[in-house]
Design a protein around this motif. Structure first.
Motif, PDB file in Angstrom:
ATOM      1  N   PRO A   1       0.816  -1.210   0.000  1.00 48.86           N
ATOM      2  CA  PRO A   1       0.000   0.000   0.000  1.00 48.86           C
ATOM      3  C   PRO A   1       0.856   1.269   0.000  1.00 48.86           C
ATOM      4  O   PRO A   1       1.983   1.275   0.487  1.00 48.86           O
ATOM      5  N   LYS A   2       0.278   2.329  -0.552  1.00 47.35           N
ATOM      6  CA  LYS A   2       0.900   3.653  -0.504  1.00 47.35           C
ATOM      7  C   LYS A   2      -0.222   4.679  -0.457  1.00 47.35           C
ATOM      8  O   LYS A   2      -1.206   4.566  -1.193  1.00 47.35           O
TER       9      LYS A   2
ATOM     10  N   TYR B   1      -0.137  -4.759  -6.665  1.00 49.65           N
ATOM     11  CA  TYR B   1      -0.113  -6.214  -6.529  1.00 49.65           C
ATOM     12  C   TYR B   1       1.237  -6.732  -7.017  1.00 49.65           C
ATOM     13  O   TYR B   1       1.612  -6.505  -8.171  1.00 49.65           O
ATOM     14  N   ALA B   2       1.960  -7.424  -6.142  1.00 48.29           N
ATOM     15  CA  ALA B   2       3.321  -7.879  -6.432  1.00 48.29           C
ATOM     16  C   ALA B   2       3.370  -8.863  -7.602  1.00 48.29           C
ATOM     17  O   ALA B   2       4.238  -8.756  -8.468  1.00 48.29           O
ATOM     18  N   THR B   3       2.462  -9.816  -7.631  1.00 48.71           N
ATOM     19  CA  THR B   3       2.493 -10.866  -8.645  1.00 48.71           C
ATOM     20  C   THR B   3       2.200 -10.337 -10.040  1.00 48.71           C
ATOM     21  O   THR B   3       2.904 -10.648 -10.994  1.00 48.71           O
TER      22      THR B   3
ATOM     23  N   VAL C   1      -2.026  -1.997 -10.411  1.00 47.69           N
ATOM     24  CA  VAL C   1      -2.189  -0.950  -9.406  1.00 47.69           C
ATOM     25  C   VAL C   1      -3.671  -0.612  -9.307  1.00 47.69           C
ATOM     26  O   VAL C   1      -4.327  -0.397 -10.336  1.00 47.69           O
ATOM     27  N   ARG C   2      -4.194  -0.557  -8.079  1.00 49.42           N
ATOM     28  CA  ARG C   2      -5.601  -0.241  -7.842  1.00 49.42           C
ATOM     29  C   ARG C   2      -5.714   0.794  -6.728  1.00 49.42           C
ATOM     30  O   ARG C   2      -5.012   0.726  -5.727  1.00 49.42           O
TER      31      ARG C   2
END
Length: 117
Positions: free
Chosen positions: A39-40, A95-97, A101-102
């Motif tokens: 998260p950011k 999402y790393a995989t 970006v959401r």
């Protein structure tokens, strides 16, 4: 899931931001599994594209309560962003995989005047 607008209650300039528990859900009401995300949160003064005053990341304003159940906490940071105004924020998940970006949450934080200095 689309984003939700959540305006935080008034915060006082110079105080420490009150800890907020943020819970993210799927459309059917089940907790959103965020175990694959980073998260950011960015906060801008005066408008959605105003001056950037704070970027919150894990360990610096953001903490997981239960990542697998979509439970994130924001807070315990000083409100020294540039005085009384409306501040606009959103929280973005990467999402790393997949690299997707959401942004699921955005809103306004109203900072009001301090009386005791």
């Amino acid at each position: 899931m689309r984003y939700v607008q959540k305006n935080f209650s008034n915060q006082i300039d110079g105080d420490t931001f009150t800890l907020k528990e943020l819970n993210f859900f799927e459309a059917d009401g089940t907790p959103l599994d965020l175990s694959d995300v980073t998260p950011k949160m960015m906060i801008r003064k005066g408008s959605w594209n105003g001056k950037l005053v704070k970027t919150a990341t894990l360990g610096d304003g953001l903490t997981w309560n239960d990542q697998g159940k979509g439970q994130l906490r924001f807070g315990n940071i000083p409100i020294s962003w540039g005085g009384v105004d409306n501040y606009y924020y959103d929280i973005q998940f990467t999402y790393a995989t997949s690299g997707i970006v959401r942004t699921y949450l955005r809103g306004i934080i109203k900072v009001i005047e301090q009386v005791t200095i």
